[in-house]
Design an enzyme around this catalytic site. Structure first.
Site, PDB file in Angstrom:
ATOM      1  N   CYS A 221       0.818  -1.205   0.134  1.00 39.01           N
ATOM      2  CA  CYS A 221      -0.053  -0.071  -0.070  1.00 39.01           C
ATOM      3  C   CYS A 221       1.025   1.418  -0.070  1.00 39.01           C
ATOM      4  CB  CYS A 221      -0.805   0.043   1.235  1.00 39.01           C
ATOM      5  SG  CYS A 221      -1.937  -1.422   1.373  1.00 39.01           S
ATOM      6  N   CYS A 244      -4.908   4.592   8.145  1.00 40.42           N
ATOM      7  CA  CYS A 244      -5.240   3.299   8.672  1.00 40.42           C
ATOM      8  C   CYS A 244      -6.365   2.967   9.399  1.00 40.42           C
ATOM      9  CB  CYS A 244      -3.917   2.530   8.867  1.00 40.42           C
ATOM     10  SG  CYS A 244      -3.173   3.353  10.451  1.00 40.42           S
TER      11      CYS A 244
HETATM   12  S1  SF4 Z   1      -2.476  -3.375   7.009  1.00 42.64           S
HETATM   13 FE1  SF4 Z   1      -3.308  -1.806   5.854  1.00 42.64          FE
HETATM   14  S2  SF4 Z   1      -1.666  -0.538   4.975  1.00 42.64           S
HETATM   15 FE2  SF4 Z   1      -1.041  -2.893   5.662  1.00 42.64          FE
HETATM   16  S3  SF4 Z   1      -1.193  -4.271   4.012  1.00 42.64           S
HETATM   17 FE3  SF4 Z   1      -2.955  -4.514   4.824  1.00 42.64          FE
HETATM   18  S4  SF4 Z   1      -4.296  -2.548   3.909  1.00 42.64           S
HETATM   19 FE4  SF4 Z   1      -2.291  -2.194   3.552  1.00 42.64          FE
END
Ligand code: SF4
Length: 248
Positions: A221, A244
């Site tokens: 991401c 997030c």
């Molecule tokens: S926790 Fe959030 S930032 Fe990390 S891979 Fe999953 S969606 Fe992406």
């Protein structure tokens, strides 16, 4: 070390095992929020250490070690919580390891309940691509909530100049989701302030920053940004997602 810092370090090793009630914590926020709005970052941390003792922790995403460095000068041995999502770049894990090896902090690396493989089995492969909010909830928000259960207050390195949503971030605020005091010692800092602190104190920085990643999260991401682009635009690019959930 200043006298105030010595006092803060002594208190950090002291009591406060019981914690305070929610009403008491909210009252502290009301008083200290206004009083410390214009205070330097180290004074804000000194207040938190003196007020909460061992029930205060800082968090770091290991983009750099500014907050960990600052907190370690105020209260050597302070808890630094790092959220190891299982999706970090190797450079981020390397920065975490270097912080642990070189700074006088108690580094606490926490992981989600499920490994990436277990999450893939339960929700299907690459949940981040289909439902990043759920992926963040499982791998960031929930584990951090659980890790902070034994604390009354937590500190984050967020700054008001990072995103539109963070412009009103208080220096001392009430985190209604976690039911804790949230301390943002760097809230008033600019990117230039961060750069100056890093240069003056030779603070560790994640090598990805020099490689086009001014804001670093999980590798699926996070993308590089071009010079002059919004530093946060590489996070969840093209999805409309900007946070997030930890700071919402
Ligand atoms: S926790 Fe959030 S930032 Fe990390 S891979 Fe999953 S969606 Fe992406």
């Amino acid at each position: 070390m200043t006298t105030a810092t010595t006092e803060a370090a002594r208190l950090f090793k002291g009591t406060y095992a019981e914690g305070r009630s929610e009403a008491e914590l909210k009252q502290l926020v009301r008083h200290a929020g206004a009083e410390l709005e214009l205070a330097p970052a180290d004074v804000i941390i000194e207040w938190a250490v003196a007020t909460f003792g061992e029930r205060f922790a800082i968090t770091s995403s290991m983009g750099d070690a500014v907050l960990a460095h600052l907190a370690s000068t105020v209260a050597p041995g302070i808890d630094v919580v790092f959220l190891d999502t299982g999706y970090h770049f190797a450079e981020t894990i390397g920065t975490r390891d270097a912080v642990e090896a070189t700074l006088p902090v108690n580094l606490i690396s926490i992981t989600p309940k499920q490994s990436v493989a277990e999450q893939d089995a339960a929700y299907g492969k690459d949940l981040f691509a289909r439902d990043p909010d759920l992926c963040c909830a499982l791998r960031k928000v929930k584990p951090l909530e659980e890790a902070l259960a034994g604390y009354d207050a937590w500190a984050t390195g967020l700054r008001r100049d990072e995103t539109h949503d963070r412009v009103i971030a208080p220096v001392i605020g009430w985190d209604d989701k976690k039911r804790k005091v949230k301390v943002s010692p760097l809230a008033r800092w600019t990117a230039e302030d961060v750069d100056s602190y890093i240069a003056e104190n030779k603070v560790l920085v994640n090598p990805l920053v020099q490689d086009g990643y001014p804001s670093i999260g999980c590798w699926p991401c996070t993308r590089r940004v071009a010079p002059g682009e919004d530093p946060r635009s590489g996070r969840w690019a093209g999805t409309g997602k900007t946070e997030c959930g930890i700071h919402q």
